[in-house]
Write a protein that holds these residues in place. Structure first.
Motif, PDB file in Angstrom:
ATOM      1  N   LEU B 288       0.830  -1.209   0.000  1.00  0.00           N
ATOM      2  CA  LEU B 288       0.000   0.000   0.000  1.00  0.00           C
ATOM      3  C   LEU B 288       0.867   1.261   0.000  1.00  0.00           C
ATOM      4  O   LEU B 288       0.577   2.219  -0.718  1.00  0.00           O
ATOM      5  CB  LEU B 288      -0.927   0.002   1.226  1.00  0.00           C
ATOM      6  CG  LEU B 288      -2.043  -1.037   1.207  1.00  0.00           C
ATOM      7  CD1 LEU B 288      -2.779  -1.075   2.539  1.00  0.00           C
ATOM      8  CD2 LEU B 288      -3.033  -0.745   0.087  1.00  0.00           C
ATOM      9  N   PHE B 289       1.951   1.244   0.786  1.00  0.00           N
ATOM     10  CA  PHE B 289       2.843   2.405   0.827  1.00  0.00           C
ATOM     11  C   PHE B 289       3.461   2.641  -0.556  1.00  0.00           C
ATOM     12  O   PHE B 289       3.585   3.775  -1.008  1.00  0.00           O
ATOM     13  CB  PHE B 289       3.970   2.195   1.847  1.00  0.00           C
ATOM     14  CG  PHE B 289       3.499   2.125   3.278  1.00  0.00           C
ATOM     15  CD1 PHE B 289       2.338   2.765   3.673  1.00  0.00           C
ATOM     16  CD2 PHE B 289       4.227   1.418   4.224  1.00  0.00           C
ATOM     17  CE1 PHE B 289       1.902   2.699   4.986  1.00  0.00           C
ATOM     18  CE2 PHE B 289       3.795   1.353   5.539  1.00  0.00           C
ATOM     19  CZ  PHE B 289       2.640   1.983   5.924  1.00  0.00           C
ATOM     20  N   THR B 290       3.853   1.536  -1.197  1.00  0.00           N
ATOM     21  CA  THR B 290       4.494   1.633  -2.510  1.00  0.00           C
ATOM     22  C   THR B 290       3.510   2.178  -3.544  1.00  0.00           C
ATOM     23  O   THR B 290       3.860   3.029  -4.357  1.00  0.00           O
ATOM     24  CB  THR B 290       5.016   0.254  -2.938  1.00  0.00           C
ATOM     25  OG1 THR B 290       5.887  -0.227  -1.916  1.00  0.00           O
ATOM     26  CG2 THR B 290       5.773   0.330  -4.244  1.00  0.00           C
ATOM     27  N   ILE B 291       2.265   1.693  -3.492  1.00  0.00           N
ATOM     28  CA  ILE B 291       1.255   2.163  -4.442  1.00  0.00           C
ATOM     29  C   ILE B 291       0.952   3.645  -4.182  1.00  0.00           C
ATOM     30  O   ILE B 291       0.951   4.459  -5.106  1.00  0.00           O
ATOM     31  CB  ILE B 291      -0.031   1.319  -4.319  1.00  0.00           C
ATOM     32  CG1 ILE B 291       0.233  -0.113  -4.792  1.00  0.00           C
ATOM     33  CG2 ILE B 291      -1.168   1.945  -5.119  1.00  0.00           C
ATOM     34  CD1 ILE B 291      -0.866  -1.085  -4.454  1.00  0.00           C
ATOM     35  N   ALA B 292       0.723   3.976  -2.898  1.00  0.00           N
ATOM     36  CA  ALA B 292       0.355   5.355  -2.554  1.00  0.00           C
ATOM     37  C   ALA B 292       1.450   6.341  -2.962  1.00  0.00           C
ATOM     38  O   ALA B 292       1.179   7.487  -3.295  1.00  0.00           O
ATOM     39  CB  ALA B 292       0.085   5.470  -1.052  1.00  0.00           C
ATOM     40  N   ASP B 293       2.683   5.850  -2.956  1.00  0.00           N
ATOM     41  CA  ASP B 293       3.827   6.697  -3.294  1.00  0.00           C
ATOM     42  C   ASP B 293       3.883   7.031  -4.793  1.00  0.00           C
ATOM     43  O   ASP B 293       4.638   7.908  -5.215  1.00  0.00           O
ATOM     44  CB  ASP B 293       5.110   5.959  -2.870  1.00  0.00           C
ATOM     45  CG  ASP B 293       6.317   6.875  -2.845  1.00  0.00           C
ATOM     46  OD1 ASP B 293       6.120   8.079  -2.614  1.00  0.00           O
ATOM     47  OD2 ASP B 293       7.432   6.394  -3.068  1.00  0.00           O
ATOM     48  N   GLY B 294       3.074   6.340  -5.596  1.00  0.00           N
ATOM     49  CA  GLY B 294       3.144   6.539  -7.047  1.00  0.00           C
ATOM     50  C   GLY B 294       2.607   7.884  -7.499  1.00  0.00           C
ATOM     51  O   GLY B 294       3.026   8.416  -8.513  1.00  0.00           O
ATOM     52  N   ARG B 303      12.151   4.619 -12.619  1.00  0.00           N
ATOM     53  CA  ARG B 303      12.473   5.788 -11.825  1.00  0.00           C
ATOM     54  C   ARG B 303      11.828   5.797 -10.450  1.00  0.00           C
ATOM     55  O   ARG B 303      12.065   6.690  -9.658  1.00  0.00           O
ATOM     56  CB  ARG B 303      12.032   7.065 -12.578  1.00  0.00           C
ATOM     57  CG  ARG B 303      13.101   7.601 -13.491  1.00  0.00           C
ATOM     58  CD  ARG B 303      12.658   7.474 -14.937  1.00  0.00           C
ATOM     59  NE  ARG B 303      13.492   8.277 -15.809  1.00  0.00           N
ATOM     60  CZ  ARG B 303      14.342   7.768 -16.673  1.00  0.00           C
ATOM     61  NH1 ARG B 303      14.506   6.461 -16.746  1.00  0.00           N
ATOM     62  NH2 ARG B 303      15.046   8.536 -17.459  1.00  0.00           N
ATOM     63  N   GLY B 304      10.978   4.816 -10.164  1.00  0.00           N
ATOM     64  CA  GLY B 304      10.348   4.757  -8.846  1.00  0.00           C
ATOM     65  C   GLY B 304      11.316   4.220  -7.806  1.00  0.00           C
ATOM     66  O   GLY B 304      12.422   3.772  -8.136  1.00  0.00           O
ATOM     67  N   PHE B 305      10.889   4.256  -6.558  1.00  0.00           N
ATOM     68  CA  PHE B 305      11.723   3.708  -5.481  1.00  0.00           C
ATOM     69  C   PHE B 305      11.195   2.310  -5.168  1.00  0.00           C
ATOM     70  O   PHE B 305      10.239   2.145  -4.415  1.00  0.00           O
ATOM     71  CB  PHE B 305      11.676   4.615  -4.246  1.00  0.00           C
ATOM     72  CG  PHE B 305      12.471   4.077  -3.092  1.00  0.00           C
ATOM     73  CD1 PHE B 305      13.844   3.903  -3.199  1.00  0.00           C
ATOM     74  CD2 PHE B 305      11.854   3.736  -1.896  1.00  0.00           C
ATOM     75  CE1 PHE B 305      14.579   3.399  -2.146  1.00  0.00           C
ATOM     76  CE2 PHE B 305      12.583   3.242  -0.832  1.00  0.00           C
ATOM     77  CZ  PHE B 305      13.944   3.068  -0.966  1.00  0.00           C
ATOM     78  N   TYR B 308      15.706  -1.350  -2.259  1.00  0.00           N
ATOM     79  CA  TYR B 308      16.570  -0.758  -1.257  1.00  0.00           C
ATOM     80  C   TYR B 308      18.006  -0.771  -1.783  1.00  0.00           C
ATOM     81  O   TYR B 308      18.298  -1.355  -2.825  1.00  0.00           O
ATOM     82  CB  TYR B 308      16.468  -1.533   0.059  1.00  0.00           C
ATOM     83  CG  TYR B 308      15.157  -1.330   0.758  1.00  0.00           C
ATOM     84  CD1 TYR B 308      14.735  -0.054   1.119  1.00  0.00           C
ATOM     85  CD2 TYR B 308      14.327  -2.400   1.065  1.00  0.00           C
ATOM     86  CE1 TYR B 308      13.530   0.141   1.761  1.00  0.00           C
ATOM     87  CE2 TYR B 308      13.122  -2.215   1.704  1.00  0.00           C
ATOM     88  CZ  TYR B 308      12.726  -0.933   2.049  1.00  0.00           C
ATOM     89  OH  TYR B 308      11.531  -0.733   2.677  1.00  0.00           O
ATOM     90  N   ALA B 309      18.888  -0.126  -1.027  1.00  0.00           N
ATOM     91  CA  ALA B 309      20.270  -0.007  -1.485  1.00  0.00           C
ATOM     92  C   ALA B 309      20.923  -1.375  -1.682  1.00  0.00           C
ATOM     93  O   ALA B 309      21.795  -1.541  -2.530  1.00  0.00           O
ATOM     94  CB  ALA B 309      21.060   0.821  -0.495  1.00  0.00           C
ATOM     95  N   ASN B 329       3.432   2.144  -8.688  1.00  0.00           N
ATOM     96  CA  ASN B 329       4.410   3.089  -8.152  1.00  0.00           C
ATOM     97  C   ASN B 329       5.125   3.849  -9.261  1.00  0.00           C
ATOM     98  O   ASN B 329       5.349   5.043  -9.157  1.00  0.00           O
ATOM     99  CB  ASN B 329       5.428   2.345  -7.290  1.00  0.00           C
ATOM    100  CG  ASN B 329       6.486   3.267  -6.729  1.00  0.00           C
ATOM    101  OD1 ASN B 329       7.545   3.433  -7.325  1.00  0.00           O
ATOM    102  ND2 ASN B 329       6.192   3.908  -5.621  1.00  0.00           N
TER     103      ASN B 329
END
Lengths: 479, 440
Positions: B288-294, B303-305, B308-309, B329
């Protein structure tokens, strides 16, 4: 059969409409809500991939740098612990504080005022690079201040009275930001509150150092001159109570200059009542009391000074009886001040009555090398007439040359100052010294406060102020 | 313009869009575009061009939109997989090749789907066997038993069982629809057909209950039960089967929530994931966080996040079950909505083929396949967006997974065959009709 097939298709379309509505709700309606959830670490993880800008001292040396370890950038502190309470920390686990928090957008290159390059970077999907922030803090002076406080509890603030630039801001006990995450439990439970930035958040009774404010008021409103005569019997009876001198001293006949030189409480109590509550409070306001100084810090990172009650800061219109006014004029009663505010008092006198806006950012330099923000000193308040400031300057020189502040005298540099000793009732004192130097052309203004001491302001705080002033005036350049 | 030229035009458009997405990811990762990247792109375009040529030759009157939609969805999937784990994109590319091969074999060997009606019981048996084999031989991944490890491959037999069962049910129900729709008695005023025709319903119900309990998977059970109920309804037009089937499935689901810990976990996490943010709710909340961040338009492909590193994806299983979260995203609400509309478009073409088809078997086959395709899409997108409880199921053509992409390419082949026959019967030339007859 075709009708049934159509119905099933309609059911399918309804399901997909539900998907679209729900998706819009998540991505447009509640996107910010999701971003703000504490469980959501995407923001911090994203920022840790950005090379965070350096925080530099006034001399260009690095206070907080950025090192890369396995894809993420972490803070490092090449000069050890330097003003950690003001500079703040940047931790994935514990968040941010101080300047690290306040200037986060600039340090991570996300601020919109970082210019075209940052915008192009974002358009091309390149990771933004953080801008570096050069502070007005002078590391050599800062180190001297921290050294002077070592092993004690207290604070030192030094300003340039002509610009408002913060030259040093020390708070003791202190901590090492490099080990913050390991030490967190100990630091946050320590009764000495090492994480607290005492210069901007510590509220102390200012004691006799506050007499500079009372003197400003008396002179500026024409209620007294430096030569006005008073007689001290050791006790001033007022409104069913009395005001006495520190240590029970009796001074006999004195003029107003002498009263400041030896910090005679009874005289200042009388001046307080000559002025009355309204004029005294008005002078306080003109020095910046009763409002949060405009030093840009996160919410709660800086607090206002003034009269405090059980519920916090009182209104300037709060009632005070004559006994309260008498004690307030001596810096006791319910008056509380931050070390920064007392440094601003000294700076106001030093700068001919004009109080400059305090600031700590010398300049902000984008990763591309362009300067995006440069310090522009601005006047904040006018505390008194220039003539009053000149009279006070002379009177404060007497304190250092012949009075309670002789320990602050320096070879070849005329220091002007005022001591303060607030008795805490538990047998310990709060030792204050506020000063500026050189008196004839002030370059620095300082406030020193030492907690939990048996000594007076003149004994405990004045020598520290002198040492820091000496170091500061020996620097090749100051902000 | 002929159907095949329309298809070619849309394939070219799909190819152009795919190329842009792929180049965006490639440039984002390597800061350059080189010959290797172009070759990969050309291979993908080549596969769909060959499929187009096959359809042009073997099924000239087939629907012109299904293949371009498939190509676009597969391209989005491959691009996103390449973006998340480049090594897997090569494997997925090979699976796409296998799927294309299976598509060719289906078209060349089956030729006419009417033939399949003759093998309906064999199909039913294959479907059942695949599901039973999964229950017996399967290994548990993420709490669900949906996989069989054999010959060095992981196969998800339920993807193929889905096709076999739809073929079986289309044939069986078309045959028995009259018997099933004539009420012989009434229970509490509800007209019901003879009890013996409830047999298949109860078998299907038992099968989905077994899937819930043994495979521990809510999604596949829901999919199979729904396929069955929908086909029963479309064959008989009697709403009583929907009510009964829905009630039986609800009862089975309630039992599973109470008895199977994994299903229970999924259910409670769905109701309120926040107390389990670090444990069973982690995956769903990160999704949900990943989708909302889109945001509205997203940062763009590549280009999305999403990583992780340390190159770990932000959501576990991002390239399979949670591929939609990654897509949302990167291309934002508008892009994600466009992807959802592509699935709706696909489903619409399927149902349209069903409505136009001249015979019951073709109708039920096309509608069943379109419904299965649409519902599977709904279950996984609804799961990762917390509209319904989360279950491990693939997003057709987009998710990483060999079984999924090969089975769904066969599904496309079957739909194309039905539509070709329909169009020939309705408006074809004599020559085409004779050719069709010769295939049977």
């Amino acid at each position: 059969m075709n009708r049934a097939i159509s119905r099933i298709f309609i059911v399918g379309v309804i399901l997909f409409v539900a998907l679209l509505v729900n998706l819009t709700w998540i991505m447009a309606g509640r996107a910010q809500w999701f971003a703000d959830r504490p469980e959501n670490k995407r923001g911090i993880a994203k920022e840790m991939r950005i090379k965070r800008g350096d925080i530099l001292g006034f001399d260009g040396s690095t206070i907080a740098g950025s090192v890369r370890r396995s894809g993420y950038y972490y803070r490092d502190y090449p000069q050890g612990t330097l003003a950690p309470q003001l500079v703040g920390y940047d931790s994935v686990r514990y968040g941010r504080s101080g300047i690290e928090d306040e200037l986060n957008d600039q340090l991570t290159g996300q601020s919109t005022d970082l210019g075209v390059q940052s915008w192009i970077d974002r358009l091309l999907g390149r990771k933004p690079k953080g801008a570096s922030v050069q502070l007005t803090l002078v590391p050599a002076v800062q180190k001297e201040a921290q050294k002077a406080l070592a092993g004690q509890k207290g604070a030192i603030v030094m300003l340039d009275p002509k610009t408002g630039a913060l030259i040093a801001s020390a708070s003791a006990p202190t901590y090492d930001p490099a080990n913050l995450e390991d030490d967190w439990a100990r630091l946050s439970n320590d009764p000495g509150a090492p994480l607290l930035d005492r210069p901007t958040q510590g509220l102390y009774p200012p004691g006799s150092a506050f007499k500079v404010v009372t003197a400003t008021s008396g002179l500026d409103y024409g209620k007294v001159t430096p030569d006005t005569k008073f007689i001290d019997t050791g006790t001033y009876v007022v409104f069913g109570g009395k005001v006495t001198n520190y240590g029970g001293a009796v001074f006999g006949p004195n003029d107003f200059t002498t009263a400041l030189t030896y910090s005679i409480n009874t005289t200042f109590a009388k001046v307080g009542n000559l002025l009355g509550r309204k004029r005294l409070v008005s002078s306080m306001q003109r020095f910046g009391f009763y409002q949060t100084p405009p030093l840009p810090l996160p919410q709660g990172g800086i607090v206002p000074s003034g009269r405090y009650g059980k519920t916090g800061l009182l209104s300037p219109d709060d009632f005070m009886d004559p006994l309260a006014v008498a004690w307030a004029a001596c810096g006791q009663e319910q008056v509380l001040s931050t070390p920064l505010q007392m440094a601003l008092v000294a700076a106001g006198v030093a700068n001919g009555g004009r109080v400059m806006k305090p600031y700590y950012t010398q300049q902000i330099v984008a990763a591309s090398g362009g300067v995006v923000q440069k310090a522009q000193p601005q006047q904040w308040l006018v505390a008194m007439k220039a003539a009053t400031a000149a009279q006070l300057n002379t009177m404060m020189q007497r304190v250092v040359n012949a009075g309670t502040g002789t320990a602050a005298a320096l070879e070849g540099i005329q220091v002007a100052g005022k001591t303060g000793t607030a008795e805490r009732g538990d047998g310990t004192n709060l030792a204050w010294f506020i000063a500026f130097a050189p008196a004839e052309d002030p370059q620095v203004a300082i406030a020193v406060v030492i907690e939990d001491t048996q000594s007076t302001g003149g004994e405990a705080a004045a020598p520290i102020a002198a040492a820091v002033i000496k170091t500061a005036l020996a620097q090749p350049s100051l902000p | 313009m002929s159907r095949r030229n329309v298809e070619l035009l849309f394939l070219v458009i799909a190819g152009a869009v795919s190329t842009m997405a792929y180049v965006s990811v490639y440039a984002g990762r390597f800061r350059e575009i080189n010959r290797v990247s172009i070759i990969y792109g050309l291979v993908f375009v080549g596969i769909f061009f060959l499929l187009h040529l096959l359809v042009r030759f073997a099924l000239p009157q087939a629907d012109p939109f299904l293949l371009p939609i498939t190509a676009l969805l597969a391209a989005i999937g491959l691009t996103e997989i390449f973006r998340i784990r480049p090594a897997l994109a090569l494997t997925q590319g090979q699976w796409l090749l296998v799927g294309a091969g299976l598509f060719v074999l289906t078209v060349l060997f089956v030729r006419d789907h009417m033939k399949l009606d003759r093998y309906r019981y064999i199909m039913g048996a294959i479907g059942l066997a695949l599901l039973v084999a999964t229950i017996v031989l399967g290994t548990t991944v993420n709490g669900s038993k949906l996989w069989i490890h054999a010959f060095g491959f992981s196969i998800q037999p339920s993807e193929f069982a889905k096709l076999a069962i739809v073929i079986f049910l289309a044939g069986y129900l078309d045959d028995k629809k009259v018997l099933l729709s004539v009420p012989t008695h009434h229970v509490l005023g509800v007209p019901l057909p003879a009890a013996k025709y409830f047999g298949p319903l109860l078998v299907m119900w038992a099968l989905s209950l077994a899937m819930l309990i043994f495979m521990k998977d809510f999604g596949m059970a829901l999919l199979f039960m729904s396929i069955f109920v929908a086909l029963m309804y479309m064959a008989t037009t009697r709403i009583v089967y929907v009510v009964l089937g829905g009630g039986l499935f609800a009862a089975a689901a309630a039992i599973a929530v109470a008895v199977v810990p994994h299903v229970h976990d999924r259910f409670t996490t769905w109701l309120d994931p926040w107390p389990h943010a670090a444990t069973s709710g982690y995956q769903l909340l990160q999704s949900l966080f990943t989708i909302a961040d889109g945001g509205i338009v997203g940062a763009g492909f590549g280009r999305g996040f999403l990583l992780y590193a340390n190159r770990q994806p932000v959501v576990p299983d991002l390239q399979t079950d949670f591929i939609f979260s990654a897509v949302a995203n990167e291309i934002g609400l508008l892009g994600a909505a466009a992807v959802i509309l592509l699935f709706v478009l696909f489903m619409w073409r399927g149902f349209r083929i069903a409505v136009w088809a001249p015979d019951g078997f073709s109708k039920l086959l096309a509608a069943g396949l379109a419904f299965a395709f649409g519902l599977q899409t709904f279950i996984i997108i609804g799961g990762v967006t917390r509209l319904i409880p989360l279950t491990g199921i693939t997003l057709p053509f987009v998710s990483y997974g060999g079984s999924s992409i090969t089975a769904n390419l066969v599904l496309v082949a079957l739909l194309l065959m039905v539509s070709h026959r329909t169009n020939v019967v309705r408006e074809g030339t004599d020559l085409e009709r004779r050719r069709l007859a010769a295939r049977g």
